[in-house]
Scaffold this motif. Structure first.
Motif, PDB file in Angstrom:
ATOM      1  N   LEU A   1       3.322  23.435  -7.410  1.00 38.51           N
ATOM      2  CA  LEU A   1       2.168  24.321  -7.466  1.00 38.51           C
ATOM      3  C   LEU A   1       0.955  23.688  -6.789  1.00 38.51           C
ATOM      4  N   VAL A   2       0.689  22.424  -7.105  1.00 44.39           N
ATOM      5  CA  VAL A   2      -0.464  21.739  -6.525  1.00 44.39           C
ATOM      6  C   VAL A   2      -0.300  21.603  -5.012  1.00 44.39           C
ATOM      7  N   VAL A   3       0.870  21.210  -4.562  1.00 42.39           N
ATOM      8  CA  VAL A   3       1.106  21.052  -3.118  1.00 42.39           C
ATOM      9  C   VAL A   3       0.945  22.384  -2.390  1.00 42.39           C
ATOM     10  N   THR A   4       1.491  23.446  -2.949  1.00 42.79           N
ATOM     11  CA  THR A   4       1.364  24.767  -2.331  1.00 42.79           C
ATOM     12  C   THR A   4      -0.091  25.198  -2.268  1.00 42.79           C
ATOM     13  N   ARG A   5      -0.824  25.000  -3.347  1.00 37.24           N
ATOM     14  CA  ARG A   5      -2.247  25.354  -3.349  1.00 37.24           C
ATOM     15  C   ARG A   5      -3.019  24.551  -2.306  1.00 37.24           C
ATOM     16  N   MET A   6      -2.686  23.267  -2.186  1.00 38.30           N
ATOM     17  CA  MET A   6      -3.373  22.433  -1.187  1.00 38.30           C
ATOM     18  C   MET A   6      -3.098  22.931   0.230  1.00 38.30           C
ATOM     19  N   GLN A   7      -1.867  23.348   0.493  1.00 33.46           N
ATOM     20  CA  GLN A   7      -1.503  23.823   1.825  1.00 33.46           C
ATOM     21  C   GLN A   7      -2.151  25.170   2.136  1.00 33.46           C
ATOM     22  N   VAL A   8      -2.197  26.051   1.160  1.00 35.92           N
ATOM     23  CA  VAL A   8      -2.731  27.393   1.379  1.00 35.92           C
ATOM     24  C   VAL A   8      -4.253  27.386   1.472  1.00 35.92           C
ATOM     25  N   THR A   9      -4.905  26.652   0.575  1.00 38.79           N
ATOM     26  CA  THR A   9      -6.372  26.687   0.529  1.00 38.79           C
ATOM     27  C   THR A   9      -7.034  25.604   1.368  1.00 38.79           C
ATOM     28  N   LYS A  10      -6.249  24.643   1.843  1.00 41.57           N
ATOM     29  CA  LYS A  10      -6.778  23.519   2.628  1.00 41.57           C
ATOM     30  C   LYS A  10      -7.775  22.686   1.827  1.00 41.57           C
ATOM     31  N   LYS A  11      -7.630  22.691   0.503  1.00 44.11           N
ATOM     32  CA  LYS A  11      -8.501  21.902  -0.362  1.00 44.11           C
ATOM     33  C   LYS A  11      -7.848  20.552  -0.649  1.00 44.11           C
ATOM     34  N   SER A  12      -8.648  19.622  -1.149  1.00 46.87           N
ATOM     35  CA  SER A  12      -8.132  18.296  -1.490  1.00 46.87           C
ATOM     36  C   SER A  12      -7.361  18.352  -2.805  1.00 46.87           C
ATOM     37  N   LEU A  13      -6.634  17.299  -3.074  1.00 46.31           N
ATOM     38  CA  LEU A  13      -5.879  17.195  -4.319  1.00 46.31           C
ATOM     39  C   LEU A  13      -6.819  17.298  -5.519  1.00 46.31           C
ATOM     40  N   ARG A  14      -7.900  16.579  -5.469  1.00 45.18           N
ATOM     41  CA  ARG A  14      -8.862  16.585  -6.571  1.00 45.18           C
ATOM     42  C   ARG A  14      -9.432  17.988  -6.805  1.00 45.18           C
ATOM     43  N   ALA A  15      -9.756  18.702  -5.725  1.00 46.34           N
ATOM     44  CA  ALA A  15     -10.338  20.046  -5.852  1.00 46.34           C
ATOM     45  C   ALA A  15      -9.331  21.027  -6.459  1.00 46.34           C
ATOM     46  N   VAL A  16      -8.093  20.926  -6.043  1.00 52.54           N
ATOM     47  CA  VAL A  16      -7.058  21.827  -6.582  1.00 52.54           C
ATOM     48  C   VAL A  16      -6.824  21.552  -8.055  1.00 52.54           C
ATOM     49  N   ILE A  17      -6.760  20.300  -8.439  1.00 51.23           N
ATOM     50  CA  ILE A  17      -6.542  19.964  -9.846  1.00 51.23           C
ATOM     51  C   ILE A  17      -7.728  20.420 -10.697  1.00 51.23           C
ATOM     52  N   ARG A  18      -8.947  20.213 -10.201  1.00 52.05           N
ATOM     53  CA  ARG A  18     -10.131  20.688 -10.939  1.00 52.05           C
ATOM     54  C   ARG A  18     -10.085  22.200 -11.121  1.00 52.05           C
ATOM     55  N   GLU A  19      -9.703  22.895 -10.067  1.00 51.02           N
ATOM     56  CA  GLU A  19      -9.612  24.357 -10.121  1.00 51.02           C
ATOM     57  C   GLU A  19      -8.594  24.807 -11.162  1.00 51.02           C
ATOM     58  N   LEU A  20      -7.455  24.140 -11.201  1.00 48.87           N
ATOM     59  CA  LEU A  20      -6.417  24.501 -12.174  1.00 48.87           C
ATOM     60  C   LEU A  20      -6.852  24.178 -13.598  1.00 48.87           C
ATOM     61  N   LEU A  21      -7.509  23.059 -13.781  1.00 53.17           N
ATOM     62  CA  LEU A  21      -7.964  22.684 -15.126  1.00 53.17           C
ATOM     63  C   LEU A  21      -9.083  23.591 -15.627  1.00 53.17           C
ATOM     64  N   ALA A  22      -9.841  24.171 -14.722  1.00 57.12           N
ATOM     65  CA  ALA A  22     -10.937  25.072 -15.101  1.00 57.12           C
ATOM     66  C   ALA A  22     -10.473  26.522 -15.232  1.00 57.12           C
ATOM     67  N   ALA A  23      -9.187  26.774 -15.070  1.00 54.10           N
ATOM     68  CA  ALA A  23      -8.652  28.130 -15.142  1.00 54.10           C
ATOM     69  C   ALA A  23      -8.881  28.724 -16.529  1.00 54.10           C
ATOM     70  N   PRO A  24      -9.133  30.030 -16.619  1.00 61.04           N
ATOM     71  CA  PRO A  24      -9.423  30.660 -17.910  1.00 61.04           C
ATOM     72  C   PRO A  24      -8.238  30.674 -18.882  1.00 61.04           C
ATOM     73  N   ASP A  25      -7.025  30.544 -18.384  1.00 63.36           N
ATOM     74  CA  ASP A  25      -5.858  30.623 -19.275  1.00 63.36           C
ATOM     75  C   ASP A  25      -5.463  29.274 -19.882  1.00 63.36           C
ATOM     76  N   GLY A  26      -6.284  28.293 -19.774  1.00 61.47           N
ATOM     77  CA  GLY A  26      -6.001  27.000 -20.389  1.00 61.47           C
ATOM     78  C   GLY A  26      -5.628  25.958 -19.358  1.00 61.47           C
ATOM     79  N   SER A  27      -5.832  24.716 -19.687  1.00 64.92           N
ATOM     80  CA  SER A  27      -5.661  23.650 -18.710  1.00 64.92           C
ATOM     81  C   SER A  27      -4.197  23.406 -18.314  1.00 64.92           C
ATOM     82  N   ARG A  28      -3.346  23.129 -19.264  1.00 65.86           N
ATOM     83  CA  ARG A  28      -1.963  22.798 -18.919  1.00 65.86           C
ATOM     84  C   ARG A  28      -1.156  24.026 -18.505  1.00 65.86           C
TER      85      ARG A  28
END
Length: 119
Positions: free
Chosen positions: A42-69
């Motif tokens: 999931l993280v790798v796909t998000r990084m490839q699609v959004t061209k964001k860094s690893l840190r940015a993608v992980i922050r985005e996922l952790l800030a998601a409204p449906d919970g961190s994990r």
């Protein structure tokens, strides 16, 4: 696969698995693989699609409204369903090897044509 197979065959390692046992062991191995690796995929796909860094993608996922994990397991259901395809292929392969060994009455002494059919 080997771990689940050894757990199933604790007492008698020399016997062959039945079709149902091979299906169960292969499924368990496939599901374990998906559940352990899906967050990475999931993280790798998000990084490839959004061209964001690893840190940015992980922050985005952790800030998601449906919970961190939970966010790391979005879309895991289709991946678990897709485990069926390699399980079916593996069960056919295992059964084919078992039948071929009975026909040849030897220990893993295959001809080139046998290996071609297995592949």
């Amino acid at each position: 696969y080997s771990l689940f197979r050894s757990i199933l065959l604790r007492k008698d390692r020399s016997r062959a698995l039945s079709i149902a046992e091979t299906t169960a062991v292969s499924s368990a191995a496939g599901w374990t693989n998906v559940l352990l690796n899906h967050p990475l995929w999931l993280v790798v796909t998000r990084m490839q699609v959004t061209k964001k860094s690893l840190r940015a993608v992980i922050r985005e996922l952790l800030a998601a409204p449906d919970g961190s994990r939970r966010a790391f397991y979005r879309g895991v259901a289709p991946a678990l369903i897709m485990v069926i395809n390699p399980v079916v292929q593996f069960v056919f392969y295992e059964r084919f090897v078992t039948v071929l060994l009975r026909i040849r009455k030897s220990k893993r002494n295959f001809r080139a044509s046998d290996l071609f059919l297995m592949g």
